[in-house]
Design a protein around this motif. Structure first.
Motif, mmCIF file in Angstrom:
data_model
loop_
_atom_site.group_PDB
_atom_site.id
_atom_site.type_symbol
_atom_site.label_atom_id
_atom_site.label_comp_id
_atom_site.label_asym_id
_atom_site.label_seq_id
_atom_site.Cartn_x
_atom_site.Cartn_y
_atom_site.Cartn_z
ATOM 1 N N PHE A 255 0.980 -1.447 -0.108
ATOM 2 C CA PHE A 255 -0.042 -0.078 -0.085
ATOM 3 C C PHE A 255 1.065 1.242 -0.155
ATOM 4 O O PHE A 255 1.788 1.009 0.399
ATOM 5 C CB PHE A 255 -1.005 -0.192 1.043
ATOM 6 C CG PHE A 255 -2.375 0.768 1.239
ATOM 7 C CD1 PHE A 255 -3.158 1.100 0.623
ATOM 8 C CD2 PHE A 255 -1.722 2.047 1.743
ATOM 9 C CE1 PHE A 255 -4.085 1.941 0.450
ATOM 10 C CE2 PHE A 255 -3.091 3.220 1.765
ATOM 11 C CZ PHE A 255 -4.393 3.404 0.829
ATOM 12 N N PRO A 256 0.539 2.057 -0.719
ATOM 13 C CA PRO A 256 1.097 4.118 -0.915
ATOM 14 C C PRO A 256 1.085 4.337 0.676
ATOM 15 O O PRO A 256 0.946 4.825 1.185
ATOM 16 C CB PRO A 256 0.506 4.445 -2.064
ATOM 17 C CG PRO A 256 -0.292 3.213 -2.804
ATOM 18 C CD PRO A 256 -0.492 2.497 -2.119
ATOM 19 N N ARG A 257 2.492 4.456 0.702
ATOM 20 C CA ARG A 257 2.633 4.906 2.176
ATOM 21 C C ARG A 257 2.382 6.129 2.673
ATOM 22 O O ARG A 257 1.376 7.472 3.607
ATOM 23 C CB ARG A 257 4.237 5.077 2.727
ATOM 24 C CG ARG A 257 4.577 3.871 2.942
ATOM 25 C CD ARG A 257 6.163 3.890 3.090
ATOM 26 N NE ARG A 257 7.303 2.266 3.254
ATOM 27 C CZ ARG A 257 7.127 1.969 4.866
ATOM 28 N NH1 ARG A 257 6.967 2.348 5.380
ATOM 29 N NH2 ARG A 257 7.875 0.630 4.131
ATOM 30 N N ASP A 258 1.961 6.884 1.715
ATOM 31 C CA ASP A 258 1.471 8.529 1.241
ATOM 32 C C ASP A 258 0.761 8.533 1.357
ATOM 33 O O ASP A 258 -0.330 9.845 1.548
ATOM 34 C CB ASP A 258 2.566 9.512 -0.269
ATOM 35 C CG ASP A 258 1.671 8.700 -1.235
ATOM 36 O OD1 ASP A 258 1.201 7.575 -1.396
ATOM 37 O OD2 ASP A 258 2.094 9.289 -2.282
ATOM 38 N N LYS A 259 0.205 7.565 1.428
ATOM 39 C CA LYS A 259 -1.894 7.758 1.397
ATOM 40 C C LYS A 259 -2.153 7.234 2.810
ATOM 41 O O LYS A 259 -3.102 6.749 3.263
ATOM 42 C CB LYS A 259 -2.494 6.965 0.163
ATOM 43 C CG LYS A 259 -2.455 6.892 -0.720
ATOM 44 C CD LYS A 259 -3.360 6.029 -1.698
ATOM 45 C CE LYS A 259 -2.638 6.812 -3.482
ATOM 46 N NZ LYS A 259 -4.209 6.296 -4.353
ATOM 47 N N LEU A 260 -0.972 6.998 4.251
ATOM 48 C CA LEU A 260 -1.771 6.828 5.010
ATOM 49 C C LEU A 260 -1.580 8.322 5.897
ATOM 50 O O LEU A 260 -0.251 9.232 6.111
ATOM 51 C CB LEU A 260 -0.739 5.832 5.568
ATOM 52 C CG LEU A 260 -1.416 4.252 5.143
ATOM 53 C CD1 LEU A 260 0.226 3.739 5.815
ATOM 54 C CD2 LEU A 260 -2.147 3.980 5.891
ATOM 55 N N THR A 261 -2.518 8.892 6.521
ATOM 56 C CA THR A 261 -2.914 9.805 7.410
ATOM 57 C C THR A 261 -2.632 9.501 9.007
ATOM 58 O O THR A 261 -3.779 8.739 9.216
ATOM 59 C CB THR A 261 -3.782 10.981 6.922
ATOM 60 O OG1 THR A 261 -3.524 11.292 6.029
ATOM 61 C CG2 THR A 261 -3.645 11.768 7.960
ATOM 62 N N PHE A 262 -1.589 10.056 9.682
ATOM 63 C CA PHE A 262 -1.263 9.774 11.216
ATOM 64 C C PHE A 262 -2.518 10.653 12.432
ATOM 65 O O PHE A 262 -2.880 11.745 11.600
ATOM 66 C CB PHE A 262 0.139 10.146 11.636
ATOM 67 C CG PHE A 262 -0.045 10.399 13.460
ATOM 68 C CD1 PHE A 262 0.056 8.711 13.597
ATOM 69 C CD2 PHE A 262 -0.630 11.342 13.978
ATOM 70 C CE1 PHE A 262 0.286 9.050 14.748
ATOM 71 C CE2 PHE A 262 0.122 11.337 15.373
ATOM 72 C CZ PHE A 262 0.313 9.674 16.541
ATOM 73 N N LYS A 263 -3.343 9.406 12.801
ATOM 74 C CA LYS A 263 -4.181 10.478 13.455
ATOM 75 C C LYS A 263 -3.940 9.712 14.915
ATOM 76 O O LYS A 263 -4.132 11.086 15.826
ATOM 77 C CB LYS A 263 -5.541 9.135 13.883
ATOM 78 C CG LYS A 263 -6.051 9.293 11.682
ATOM 79 C CD LYS A 263 -6.683 11.197 11.906
ATOM 80 C CE LYS A 263 -7.754 11.636 12.502
ATOM 81 N NZ LYS A 263 -8.684 12.679 11.965
ATOM 82 N N GLU A 264 -3.283 8.829 16.106
ATOM 83 C CA GLU A 264 -3.434 8.476 17.193
ATOM 84 C C GLU A 264 -2.714 7.722 17.229
ATOM 85 O O GLU A 264 -2.046 6.840 16.857
ATOM 86 C CB GLU A 264 -4.596 9.093 17.648
ATOM 87 C CG GLU A 264 -4.786 8.491 18.849
ATOM 88 C CD GLU A 264 -6.094 8.099 19.614
ATOM 89 O OE1 GLU A 264 -5.989 7.546 21.222
ATOM 90 O OE2 GLU A 264 -6.696 8.112 19.414
ATOM 91 N N LYS A 265 -1.492 8.037 18.119
ATOM 92 C CA LYS A 265 -0.913 6.467 18.590
ATOM 93 C C LYS A 265 -1.392 5.596 19.506
ATOM 94 O O LYS A 265 -1.999 6.558 20.808
ATOM 95 C CB LYS A 265 0.743 7.274 19.121
ATOM 96 C CG LYS A 265 1.062 5.996 20.093
ATOM 97 C CD LYS A 265 2.729 6.576 20.314
ATOM 98 C CE LYS A 265 3.630 5.329 21.032
ATOM 99 N NZ LYS A 265 4.781 6.212 21.740
ATOM 100 N N LEU A 266 -1.531 3.990 19.397
ATOM 101 C CA LEU A 266 -2.828 3.965 20.134
ATOM 102 C C LEU A 266 -1.342 2.413 21.257
ATOM 103 O O LEU A 266 -2.024 2.799 22.388
ATOM 104 C CB LEU A 266 -3.583 2.409 19.449
ATOM 105 C CG LEU A 266 -3.997 3.122 17.837
ATOM 106 C CD1 LEU A 266 -5.164 1.529 17.468
ATOM 107 C CD2 LEU A 266 -5.301 3.938 19.246
ATOM 108 N N GLY A 267 -0.205 2.659 20.684
ATOM 109 C CA GLY A 267 0.795 2.388 22.134
ATOM 110 C C GLY A 267 1.556 2.029 21.525
ATOM 111 O O GLY A 267 1.880 2.142 20.467
#
Length: 856
Positions: free
Chosen positions: A550-562
Motif C-alpha cells: 500500500f502506498p505510504r503517502d496515502k496513510l495519515t497519522f491520527k493517534e498513537k494507540l500504543g
C-alpha cells in the motif's frame, strides 16, 4: 595502525564511562530494593514499638525472614493492655528520606511453636517524626490484607508509594487475638530532597459531557483551596499518558494522572508552586512532565520563572526559561528547566499558561547531591548511630557515594591505560589488541543492552533539555533475593508435578496468534547478512497473493494507540483503501474513501530476529479470513519501517466500550420495548451474550487452524457498528492496559489474571488455555469491565492462587458470578472453562453452541 587501535580503545573507554553514567542516573523503575530489616543494615536501635508481649518478642525481632537464634522470632504487641483509642505499632527509622514502593510481612512460627500473624494491618508514615500520615491506596482504602499463615511472606505494592523517614506497621485485630509481625520495606533513597510542595488545588474540566478531575488525589498534606505541607501525585513516579482521559492506573477516573488548572481562574496568567527541601542544595535543573494535547486546549507552559530562598526571604532575581513551543506533536513530555546551579532550600516557580489548560503529572529536581542514584545499589550497611546534632546523614551518604563513584571511574581508567601499555608493547600487539577489543566490545554490548532494556521498557527514555519525551511507571517485579526462583521452577519441585503432566491436554507446538513473538525463527548461521529486500521476499514467498504493497503517502497519522517491544501501533486514515482492496476483498458495509486502519510498525533498528518475526506474523495473518477476526488489509515492506495495516473498528476496543455502558434491566413484559429504546449508554444482557457469541465464533475459527491466541481479553477485541466484534491483538501495546500485565523476573510480561494455571506455572499455552481466558473474557463482558479480574487480589496472590489450582485441594479462588449472569451460564460455562484438567474444558465449538442456545 597503533594510533587507530588506541582511538578505538579510547572510544571503548568513553562508551564504558557513558554506561556508568547511565547507571548512575536515577531509575525509579528499579526502586525496589530491601532497605535492611532482613539483611541487618537497619540497626536494632532504629526499630521501636508501642509495646511488646514479652522481652523475647521485642521490636528488634520484627525482621522479616530473619532468625538469629535469640528471641521468639517476631514482634508481638501487648494488645491485651491496649487502652482505648491507642493503636499498637512497629516503627522503623530509615534515618533519611526514602521512596518506599513495597512492603513485606510475615507471622511468627518459632519452628512450629507459634502460629501468630496479622491478617490485616495499616501503615502510618512521617518525614520529620512529628507529623504522621495514614497511608491509603489510590481508592482511599487504608487497610492492607496481610498474612494467612505464620510462614509465608506476603508482599504488597504501595500504590501510591510513600516518601518517608519513619514508617509504622499497625496490626488491625480485636483484643482477643495475639498477633505477631515480621516486616521488610523495599525502595530506595529519596535523592530529590523534596519534603513538600504547595500548589493550588486542581480544577475540573467538562469535556463532551464527561467530568474530568485534575485534583491531586493522593496529596498527604493540608487540603484546602491551596495544598500545603505535603507530597502527592507530582512525586508518585507515575507519568501521565498522552491522552489525559486515560490513566496508567486501572479503573480510575478521567484525568487521574494529572494535576491541572484552567487559565480563566488565574488573573495573573500563571500558576505558582513552592517547593521545600530537606536542606540547602545546589540546584542544576528541574524536570516537569507536561501534557500537550493542544487539540483539547492543553499545552505545556509558555514560561517558567523560579525564585530561590536560602534564608527567610526570597531572592529578587529569578531564573527564567522559555521552552520551545511544539505545535506539531501532542505527545506528553518532560521539559527540563535549567536552574543555573543556584543554591537554595526552597524554590518558588511561576508557570505561565500558553493555552486554556496546563496539566502536570510529575516534577523532579536535580541538585549537587541528587545526580547519583543509590537506588541501584542496596542500602549501605548501617546508618551512623552516633550522628551529632546538626549533622545530616543524607548529606554524608551523598558525599560518600560521590567519592565512591569517582574512585571507581579513576580505577577503571587506570586499569584500561595499563591494558593499553601492555598491548602496545607486547609481541604481536595488534592481534592481541583485536582479541581484547572484541572482549571489551562484547562486554560493552552486554552492559549497554542491559541499560537499554532498563531505560527503554514501556517507552521510557532519559529526558533532555530540548524536551524529549519520557514515560515510566513502576513495574511489578518480585524483589530480587538470593533464593528467588520463578514459579515455573518452583512448581517442578512439588511432588504432584509428575502426575500432573499426564493430565494436561493440548499441543505444545501450536502457533501463537500474538503480537511480536508469533513464531520465533532461528537466525541464520551465515555471517553474511542478506539484504533487507532479500529477507523480506524470502519470508513473503508463502504469503497470500492478495497481500499487496500500500502506498505510504496515502496513510495519515491520527493517534498513537500504543507501543510494543519492537515497534508502535498507530491509528491512521487510509485514503482509497476500498479501491485498493478491490471488490472481492473490500470491507463490507464501508464505502468511505477515508478508512480508519491500525498500522503496526517495526522500529528501523530492530534486529534480524525481530524483523523475521514481524514478517512471519504478516504471512500468517494474511491467511486469516473470518468475520470475527481483524483482517490484515495491506502491507508496507518495500522500505523501512516495515508496516502491516489492519482493520480498526470505529468504536475502539471492547473494554473501553463496555466501561462507558450501563446494563439495561428489563422484565419479560417490557423487554422488547426497552430493547427498541436502548440508547448508546445502555446495553441489554442479550446484547452482551451476542458479543460473547461472536468472540467464541472467532476463537472457534482460530482453534480450527490450531492457532493459540495467548492473550484473549476484552482489551483485544474491537467493536464496530451494530455491536460487531472482531478479535485483535493490540492490548499489550497500549499504555492504558499496562496494569493488566505482570513482569516475572527473567520472563516476558504476562496477562496473569487471564491465564490458566498451567500457562503461568508451566509455560504451557494451548487451545485449552485460550478456553480459560475466554471464561475470564466472558466474566469481563457480563460485569461491563467495571473492575479488573481478581481485583481483590494482588498480582502475587493471583500467582499463589494458580498454585492452589495446581494442588486442587479446594482452596482455589474463582471469579464470582456477575449479578446479571444466570446460574446455568456461570456453572455450566464459566466454571467449566476454569477446570484444572485441561482435557475436561469445553471446546470453542461447544461454547459457541451453548451461548447460541442461551440466546434462543
Amino acid at each position: 595502525m597503533k594510533v587507530m587501535e588506541l582511538k578505538l580503545l579510547t572510544r571503548g573507554v568513553v562508551f564504558f564511562l557513558l554506561a556508568a553514567a547511565v547507571r548512575a542516573q536515577v531509575n525509579p523503575e528499579m526502586c525496589r530494593y530491601p532497605l535492611g530489616m532482613t539483611g541487618g543494615q537497619i540497626q536494632d536501635e532504629d526499630i521501636s514499638a508501642s509495646s511488646r508481649w514479652s522481652e523475647s518478642t521485642a521490636a528488634r525481632f520484627g525482621r522479616l525472614d530473619f532468625d538469629n537464634g535469640d528471641g521468639d522470632g517476631a514482634w508481638c504487641p501487648d494488645i491485651m493492655s491496649e487502652p482505648d483509642g491507642l493503636k499498637e505499632y512497629l516503627q522503623v527509622d530509615l534515618r533519611s528520606l526514602h521512596f518506599v514502593t513495597l512492603v513485606g510481612t510475615q507471622g511468627r512460627h518459632a519452628d512450629g511453636m507459634g502460629n501468630e500473624f496479622a491478617q490485616r494491618y495499616m501503615i502510618k508514615y512521617s518525614r520529620d517524626g512529628s507529623k504522621w500520615v495514614d497511608w491509603s491506596d489510590r481508592k482511599g482504602r487504608q487497610v492492607i490484607e496481610g498474612n494467612r499463615n505464620a510462614y509465608d511472606v506476603v508482599l504488597k505494592d504501595l500504590e501510591p508509594p510513600i516518601i518517608a523517614r519513619f514508617v509504622r506497621f499497625m496490626p488491625v485485630t480485636d483484643h482477643s487475638m495475639i498477633v505477631c509481625m515480621r516486616v521488610e520495606l523495599y525502595g530506595c533513597e529519596w535523592l530529590d530532597g523534596l519534603t513538600s510542595y504547595s500548589i493550588p488545588d486542581g480544577h475540573q474540566m467538562i469535556y463532551r459531557g464527561l467530568d474530568v478531575y485534575f485534583n491531586d488525589s493522593v496529596y498527604d498534606g493540608a487540603l484546602a483551596e491551596r495544598l500545603t505541607k505535603g507530597l502527592g501525585q507530582l512525586t508518585d513516579g507515575t507519568w501521565g499518558l498522552d491522552d489525559f482521559l486515560h490513566s496508567h492506573i486501572y479503573s480510575m477516573w478521567p484525568g487521574y494522572d494529572y494535576v491541572g488548572w484552567n487559565n480563566k481562574s488565574f488573573t495573573k496568567g500563571y500558576v505558582e508552586m513552592i517547593f521545600e527541601f530537606d536542606r540547602v542544595r545546589n540546584f542544576t535543573s528541574m524536570k516537569v512532565h507536561c501534557n500537550n494535547l493542544f487539540s483539547r486546549g492543553v499545552r505545556m507552559f509558555r514560561q517558567a520563572s523560579c525564585y530561590f530562598r536560602s534564608g527567610p526571604d526570597w531572592e529578587a532575581d529569578p531564573v527564567t526559561f522559555r521552552p520551545t513551543v511544539d505545535r506539531v506533536s501532542q505527545i506528553a513530555r518532560f521539559v527540563t528547566v535549567p536552574l543555573g546551579d543556584r543554591t537554595a532550600s526552597g524554590i518558588k516557580c511561576r508557570f505561565h499558561f500558553s493555552d486554556l489548560w496546563m496539566l502536570f503529572s510529575e516534577v523532579a529536581f536535580q541538585s549537587g547531591s541528587a545526580v547519583y542514584n543509590t537506588s541501584l545499589t542496596p542500602r549501605k550497611h548501617g546508618h551512623p548511630t552516633n550522628t551529632l546534632p546538626g549533622e545530616d546523614p543524607t548529606h554524608k551518604l551523598d558525599d560518600s557515594n560521590t567519592r565512591i563513584l569517582i574512585g571507581c571511574l579513576v580505577a577503571i581508567i587506570a586499569i584500561l591505560l595499563t591494558i593499553i601499555v601492555i598491548i602496545l608493547w607486547r609481541p604481536g600487539g595488534p592481534k592481541s589488541f583485536d582479541a581484547s577489543r572484541r572482549i571489551l566490545d562484547d562486554e560493552l554490548t552486554a552492559r549497554l543492552a542491559i541499560q537499554t532494556q532498563a531505560f527503554s521498557s514501556h517507552h521510557s527514555s532519559l529526558s533532555t533539555e530540548d524536551g524529549s519525551t519520557s514515560n515510566s511507571t513502576y513495574e511489578r517485579i518480585f524483589p530480587l533475593c538470593a533464593d528467588y526462583q520463578e514459579p515455573s521452577r518452583l512448581i517442578r519441585k512439588l511432588p504432584e508435578f509428575a502426575q500432573s503432566m499426564e493430565h494436561l491436554g493440548g499441543s505444545d507446538g501450536a502457533p501463537h496468534y500474538a503480537e511480536a513473538d508469533i513464531i520465533s525463527l532461528q537466525e541464520s548461521s551465515d555471517s553474511r547478512s542478506p539484504s533487507i529486500t532479500a529477507v523480506n521476499m524470502n519470508l513473503f514467498a508463502g504469503t497470500d497473493s492478495s497481500m499487496k504493497e500500500f502506498p505510504r503517502d496515502k496513510l495519515t497519522f491520527k493517534e498513537k494507540l500504543g507501543e510494543g517491544q519492537f515497534g508502535e501501533v498507530h491509528l491512521c486514515e487510509a485514503e482509497g483503501m476500498q479501491d485498493f482492496l478491490g471488490e472481492d476483498l473490500s470491507l463490507e458495509g464501508n464505502n468511505e474513501s477515508l478508512l480508519l486502519v491500525a498500522v503496526k510498525t517495526l522500529r528501523e533498528d530492530a534486529n534480524k530476529n525481530a524483523r523475521n518475526d514481524f514478517l512471519k506474523e504478516i504471512r500468517i495473518m494474511s491467511r486469516l479470513r473470518d468475520p470475527n477476526i481483524v483482517r490484515l488489509l495491506a502491507v508496507c515492506v518495500d522500505t523501512d519501517p516495515l508496516c502491516m495495516i489492519t482493520e480498526y473498528m470505529e468504536n475502539g476496543d471492547l473494554n473501553q466500550f463496555l466501561c462507558d455502558l450501563r446494563l439495561k434491566e428489563a422484565t419479560e413484559e417490557d423487554k422488547a420495548e426497552q430493547e427498541e429504546k436502548e440508547g448508546e449508554s445502555m446495553v441489554s444482557y442479550s446484547k452482551l451474550i451476542g458479543m460473547a457469541v461472536q468472540i467464541a465464533s472467532g476463537m472457534k475459527y482460530l482453534s480450527s487452524l490450531n492457532f493459540v491466541h495467548r492473550d484473549l481479553a476484552t482489551r483485544n477485541c474491537l467493536v464496530g457498528k451494530n455491536y460487531t466484534i472482531k478479535i485483535a491483538d493490540f492490548g499489550m501495546s497500549r499504555n492504558l492496559y499496562r496494569g493488566d500485565y505482570y513482569r516475572i523476573q527473567g520472563r516476558a510480561v504476562l496477562p496473569i489474571r487471564w491465564m490458566s494455571w498451567e500457562s503461568i506455572l508451566l509455560g504451557k499455552f494451548t487451545m485449552a488455555s485460550d478456553v480459560w481466558a475466554f471464561g475470564v473474557t466472558l466474566w469481563e463482558i457480563l460485569t461491563l469491565c467495571k473492575e479488573q479480574p481478581y481485583s481483590q487480589l494482588s498480582d502475587e496472590q493471583v500467582i499463589e492462587n494458580t498454585g492452589e489450582f495446581f494442588r486442587d485441594q479446594g482452596k482455589q479462588v474463582y471469579l464470582p458470578k456477575p449479578p446479571c449472569c444466570p446460574e446455568r451460564v456461570y456453572t455450566d460455562l464459566m466454571l467449566s472453562c476454569w477446570r484444572r484438567n485441561a482435557k475436561q474444558r469445553p471446546s470453542f465449538q461447544e461454547m459457541h453452541t451453548q451461548l447460541m442456545e442461551s440466546l434462543a
